[in-house]
Design a protein around this motif. Structure first.
Motif, short mmCIF file in Angstrom:
data_model
loop_
_atom_site.label_atom_id
_atom_site.label_comp_id
_atom_site.label_asym_id
_atom_site.label_seq_id
_atom_site.Cartn_x
_atom_site.Cartn_y
_atom_site.Cartn_z
N ASP A 9 0.83 -1.20 0.00
CA ASP A 9 0.00 0.00 0.00
C ASP A 9 0.86 1.26 0.00
N ALA A 10 1.93 1.27 0.80
CA ALA A 10 2.81 2.43 0.86
C ALA A 10 3.52 2.67 -0.46
N VAL A 11 3.92 1.61 -1.14
CA VAL A 11 4.56 1.75 -2.46
C VAL A 11 3.61 2.47 -3.41
N PHE A 12 2.36 2.03 -3.47
CA PHE A 12 1.40 2.67 -4.37
C PHE A 12 1.15 4.12 -3.99
N MET A 13 0.98 4.37 -2.70
CA MET A 13 0.71 5.75 -2.27
C MET A 13 1.91 6.64 -2.58
#
Length: 131
Positions: A58-62
């Motif tokens: 999720d952090a990668v995408f954000m």
């Protein structure tokens, strides 16, 4: 103050490891440095999680979707794959290449959108390069 304090380890050749759940939460659960400030100043090197592994994805995408974090998708992916492998001395892991060990997964665009919306990050999002 944060930028100066975070720059010191980099000056010493170290890599800053960011807690992905804290990045998504936008604050530390114990009152430490707000991880969201580090990528804005190009100070974050590694994304990690010890208690919520999915948060790294999720952090990668954000990080890749929000322009102020100054990270494209390949760079954000490296923060959860290649950079930790290098830091751990794992020479044949962390990237896709001939002779490298790799576990691959295929993600649907809808999963990325749901991941971003889960954390309210769809207002300042650009999906260019995600398709």
């Amino acid at each position: 103050m944060l930028v100066e304090a975070a720059q010191r380890p980099l000056d010493l050749g170290r890599t800053i490891v960011c807690c992905a759940p804290n990045f998504l939460r936008v604050r530390s659960q114990s009152g430490n440095v707000a991880v969201k400030e580090l990528p804005v100043h190009n100070l974050a090197g590694i994304l990690a999680s010890d208690y919520f592994p999915r948060s790294m994805l999720d952090a990668v995408f954000m990080m890749a979707a929000v322009a102020s974090f100054r990270q494209d998708l390949p760079g954000a992916v490296c923060m959860a794959t290649k950079n930790p492998a290098i830091a751990a001395g794992l020479e044949n892991r962390g990237e896709i290449g001939v002779g490298e060990r790799a576990d691959l997964c295929k993600l649907a665009l809808m999963m990325i959108i749901l991941s971003l919306s889960r954390y309210g990050a769809t207002d300042n999002v650009s999906l260019k390069g995600f398709g």
